[in-house]
Motif scaffolding. Structure first.
Motif, PDB file in Angstrom:
ATOM      1  N   GLU A  54     -11.655 -17.838  23.774  1.00  8.95           N
ATOM      2  CA  GLU A  54     -12.294 -18.029  25.075  1.00  8.95           C
ATOM      3  C   GLU A  54     -11.306 -17.925  26.249  1.00  8.95           C
ATOM      4  O   GLU A  54     -11.849 -16.890  27.113  1.00  8.95           O
ATOM      5  N   ARG A  55     -10.359 -18.484  26.290  1.00 11.73           N
ATOM      6  CA  ARG A  55      -9.242 -18.570  27.641  1.00 11.73           C
ATOM      7  C   ARG A  55      -8.134 -18.532  26.502  1.00 11.73           C
ATOM      8  O   ARG A  55      -7.041 -19.235  28.020  1.00 11.73           O
ATOM      9  N   GLY A  56      -8.391 -18.867  25.532  1.00 12.80           N
ATOM     10  CA  GLY A  56      -5.826 -19.064  24.740  1.00 12.80           C
ATOM     11  C   GLY A  56      -6.167 -20.269  25.228  1.00 12.80           C
ATOM     12  O   GLY A  56      -5.477 -20.660  25.477  1.00 12.80           O
ATOM     13  N   ASN A  57      -7.097 -21.404  24.786  1.00 15.36           N
ATOM     14  CA  ASN A  57      -6.180 -22.770  24.739  1.00 15.36           C
ATOM     15  C   ASN A  57      -5.359 -22.895  23.521  1.00 15.36           C
ATOM     16  O   ASN A  57      -5.363 -21.937  22.584  1.00 15.36           O
ATOM     17  N   PRO A  58      -4.732 -23.944  23.432  1.00 11.18           N
ATOM     18  CA  PRO A  58      -3.128 -23.799  23.285  1.00 11.18           C
ATOM     19  C   PRO A  58      -3.825 -24.364  21.223  1.00 11.18           C
ATOM     20  O   PRO A  58      -4.979 -24.805  21.204  1.00 11.18           O
ATOM     21  N   GLY A  59      -3.336 -23.469  20.394  1.00 10.27           N
ATOM     22  CA  GLY A  59      -3.441 -23.797  19.109  1.00 10.27           C
ATOM     23  C   GLY A  59      -4.630 -22.276  18.731  1.00 10.27           C
ATOM     24  O   GLY A  59      -5.066 -22.051  17.552  1.00 10.27           O
ATOM     25  N   THR A  60      -4.684 -21.210  19.495  1.00  9.33           N
ATOM     26  CA  THR A  60      -5.591 -19.917  19.018  1.00  9.33           C
ATOM     27  C   THR A  60      -5.473 -19.458  19.275  1.00  9.33           C
ATOM     28  O   THR A  60      -6.088 -17.866  18.866  1.00  9.33           O
ATOM     29  N   ASP A  61      -4.315 -18.894  19.811  1.00 10.33           N
ATOM     30  CA  ASP A  61      -3.765 -17.489  19.847  1.00 10.33           C
ATOM     31  C   ASP A  61      -2.468 -16.951  18.886  1.00 10.33           C
ATOM     32  O   ASP A  61      -2.122 -17.684  18.482  1.00 10.33           O
ATOM     33  N   LEU A  62      -3.204 -15.333  18.503  1.00 10.70           N
ATOM     34  CA  LEU A  62      -2.738 -15.022  17.881  1.00 10.70           C
ATOM     35  C   LEU A  62      -1.997 -13.825  18.671  1.00 10.70           C
ATOM     36  O   LEU A  62      -2.658 -12.965  19.281  1.00 10.70           O
ATOM     37  N   THR A  63      -0.761 -13.058  18.225  1.00 12.73           N
ATOM     38  CA  THR A  63       0.306 -12.223  19.683  1.00 12.73           C
ATOM     39  C   THR A  63       0.250 -11.332  19.001  1.00 12.73           C
ATOM     40  O   THR A  63       0.570 -12.024  17.709  1.00 12.73           O
ATOM     41  N   PHE A  64       0.577 -10.479  19.218  1.00  9.71           N
ATOM     42  CA  PHE A  64       1.545  -9.385  18.654  1.00  9.71           C
ATOM     43  C   PHE A  64       2.127  -8.685  19.741  1.00  9.71           C
ATOM     44  O   PHE A  64       1.646  -8.322  20.961  1.00  9.71           O
ATOM     45  N   VAL A 158     -12.556 -19.889  15.554  1.00 15.15           N
ATOM     46  CA  VAL A 158     -11.757 -21.016  16.637  1.00 15.15           C
ATOM     47  C   VAL A 158     -11.378 -21.497  17.066  1.00 15.15           C
ATOM     48  O   VAL A 158     -10.298 -22.224  17.489  1.00 15.15           O
ATOM     49  N   GLY A 159      -9.920 -20.932  16.343  1.00 13.53           N
ATOM     50  CA  GLY A 159      -8.156 -21.081  16.484  1.00 13.53           C
ATOM     51  C   GLY A 159      -7.525 -20.429  15.229  1.00 13.53           C
ATOM     52  O   GLY A 159      -7.765 -19.997  14.590  1.00 13.53           O
ATOM     53  N   LEU A 160      -6.290 -21.097  15.161  1.00  9.23           N
ATOM     54  CA  LEU A 160      -5.399 -20.617  14.102  1.00  9.23           C
ATOM     55  C   LEU A 160      -5.071 -21.640  13.368  1.00  9.23           C
ATOM     56  O   LEU A 160      -5.197 -23.393  13.292  1.00  9.23           O
ATOM     57  N   GLY A 161      -5.711 -21.399  11.972  1.00  5.73           N
ATOM     58  CA  GLY A 161      -5.199 -22.318  10.429  1.00  5.73           C
ATOM     59  C   GLY A 161      -4.130 -22.557   9.801  1.00  5.73           C
ATOM     60  O   GLY A 161      -3.465 -21.942  10.692  1.00  5.73           O
ATOM     61  N   PRO A 162      -3.788 -22.662   8.962  1.00  9.40           N
ATOM     62  CA  PRO A 162      -2.518 -23.085   8.508  1.00  9.40           C
ATOM     63  C   PRO A 162      -1.929 -22.206   8.404  1.00  9.40           C
ATOM     64  O   PRO A 162      -2.420 -21.720   8.135  1.00  9.40           O
ATOM     65  N   VAL A 163      -0.052 -22.035   8.686  1.00 10.81           N
ATOM     66  CA  VAL A 163       0.211 -20.916   8.252  1.00 10.81           C
ATOM     67  C   VAL A 163       1.432 -21.349   7.031  1.00 10.81           C
ATOM     68  O   VAL A 163       1.944 -22.284   6.412  1.00 10.81           O
ATOM     69  N   HIS A 164       1.161 -20.450   6.316  1.00 10.62           N
ATOM     70  CA  HIS A 164       1.705 -20.287   5.353  1.00 10.62           C
ATOM     71  C   HIS A 164       3.385 -19.893   4.996  1.00 10.62           C
ATOM     72  O   HIS A 164       3.975 -18.588   5.488  1.00 10.62           O
ATOM     73  N   LEU A 165       4.309 -20.794   4.810  1.00 16.73           N
ATOM     74  CA  LEU A 165       5.744 -20.176   4.382  1.00 16.73           C
ATOM     75  C   LEU A 165       6.223 -20.201   3.183  1.00 16.73           C
ATOM     76  O   LEU A 165       5.758 -21.150   2.229  1.00 16.73           O
ATOM     77  N   THR A 166       7.149 -18.698   3.118  1.00 17.80           N
ATOM     78  CA  THR A 166       7.589 -18.568   1.233  1.00 17.80           C
ATOM     79  C   THR A 166       8.905 -18.671   1.979  1.00 17.80           C
ATOM     80  O   THR A 166       9.305 -17.863   2.479  1.00 17.80           O
ATOM     81  N   VAL A 167       9.649 -19.433   1.109  1.00 23.61           N
ATOM     82  CA  VAL A 167      11.047 -19.499   0.967  1.00 23.61           C
ATOM     83  C   VAL A 167      11.864 -19.582  -0.170  1.00 23.61           C
ATOM     84  O   VAL A 167      11.228 -20.506  -1.210  1.00 23.61           O
ATOM     85  N   SER A 168      12.972 -19.624  -0.002  1.00 21.56           N
ATOM     86  CA  SER A 168      13.487 -19.484  -1.476  1.00 21.56           C
ATOM     87  C   SER A 168      14.356 -20.550  -1.887  1.00 21.56           C
ATOM     88  O   SER A 168      13.975 -21.748  -2.783  1.00 21.56           O
ATOM     89  N   ARG A 169      14.441 -21.479  -0.300  1.00 23.16           N
ATOM     90  CA  ARG A 169      15.051 -22.979  -1.030  1.00 23.16           C
ATOM     91  C   ARG A 169      13.866 -24.071  -0.206  1.00 23.16           C
ATOM     92  O   ARG A 169      14.050 -23.960   0.943  1.00 23.16           O
TER      93      ARG A 169
END
Length: 325
Positions: A54-64, A158-169
């Motif tokens: 509702e107000r852009g609390n930290p941890g809830t923002d998905l931006t483009f 209600v906010g952002l959850g886990p962010v998935h990283l895929t890496v070679s090393r």
């Protein structure tokens, strides 16, 4: 140096080729609130849209960032390969499965990931997203869905959850997460469809709002980003005093970084981890209500004070985007 743990995920920033279609999907279908319509501060000719609670609390923002005419994404390694969005409980996932079918949203079946019910889906540009249930979550609290959303509050994001990283090393990324950034390894799981091993790391209070999931992929090339890809992930820092400590830490560890960056709505610091993924550290404040009141967030083009003198020129370069409620 006495420094506080990172508090969790702050925001995730991705790319879109079409701001109008992006706005429609994330507000009318996903039910997020556009809390700020502004410009990319590094290229003021394009929009930067912030969707959140509702107000852009930290941890809830998905931006483009809008990059008109950007090409397709060619998936690969050394990239952010999925962004999670938290919902209240397992019941909400069934609501969303039905809603996705109603709106012809590309989605998978409800499944289980790291002990939580999840629902993977893609937006119209192929952005890779996962709804994750907070039913048994303990850790960083979520935000509050906007009351005027087309999605009922009990089912809202209600906010952002886990962010998935895929890496070679992975050992290189993990070393930065644990030795430098203070993340701790929590557990791991196997992705059933490809038997890929995923390692889970958390910071602060832990839980869905404070996790990074790391998996290895070394037999393909680096992802070629385009529309539907993720630009960077940001982590929460309490205030400017703590952010300045991180500048010193990165410099002491010989990690190239941006130094302190003024973003007006928060203050930032950028660096790339050894596999090349862009990380940002961002303060929890000041927030999005310094230049717009709560009732009218995101309705007009908002510009930080240091761009106001250029407003006429900036507006002339932007395609009109009607976001008034």
């Amino acid at each position: 140096m006495n420094i506080k743990p990172l508090l969790g995920i702050h925001h995730v920033s991705a790319l879109t080729a079409n701001a109008k279609e992006n706005y429609h999907f994330y507000t009318k279908v996903l039910g997020l609130r556009l809390v700020k319509k502004t410009v990319n501060q590094d290229d003021t000719s394009v929009y930067h849209l912030f969707y959140a609670d509702e107000r852009g609390n930290p941890g809830t923002d998905l931006t483009f960032f809008e990059i008109p005419h950007s090409g397709r994404t060619y998936p690969g390694t050394n990239s952010i390969t999925a962004t999670s969005l938290r919902v209240k409980d397992n019941k909400a996932l069934h609501y969303w499965k039905n809603r996705f079918e109603q709106f012809n949203v590309d989605h998978d079946e409800i499944s289980n990931e790291s002990g939580r019910a999840t629902l993977s889906f893609r937006d119209q540009e192929g952005q890779r997203l996962i709804l994750v249930s907070d039913e048994n979550n303990v850790g960083v609290a979520g935000g509050k869905p906007w009351a005027n959303s087309p999605v009922p509050q009990e089912n809202g994001v209600v906010g952002l959850g886990p962010v998935h990283l895929t890496v070679s090393r992975p050992e290189r990324t993990i070393k930065v997460l644990t030795d430098l950034m203070g993340f701790r390894e929590k557990d791991g799981y196997t992705k059933d469809e490809d038997q890929k091993q995923v390692r889970v790391f958390e910071t602060g209070e832990g839980g869905t709002g404070a996790e990074i999931h790391v998996s290895e992929l070394d037999q393909v090339g680096r992802e070629r980003p385009g529309r539907g890809s993720v630009h960077h992930v940001a982590f929460r820092v309490e205030d400017v005093e703590e952010l300045n400590k991180w500048v010193d830490i990165l410099n002491a560890n010989h990690l190239s970084n941006s130094g302190f960056v003024e973003r007006y709505y928060f203050r930032s610091l950028y660096f790339r981890e050894p596999n090349g993924i862009l990380f940002e550290l961002a303060t929890d404040g000041p927030g999005f209500e310094g230049d717009e009141d709560f009732e009218h967030l995101g309705e007009k083009l908002a510009l930080p004070p240091y761009f106001e003198a250029q407003r006429k020129e900036i507006e002339a370069r932007l395609e009109p985007l009607d976001t008034e409620q």
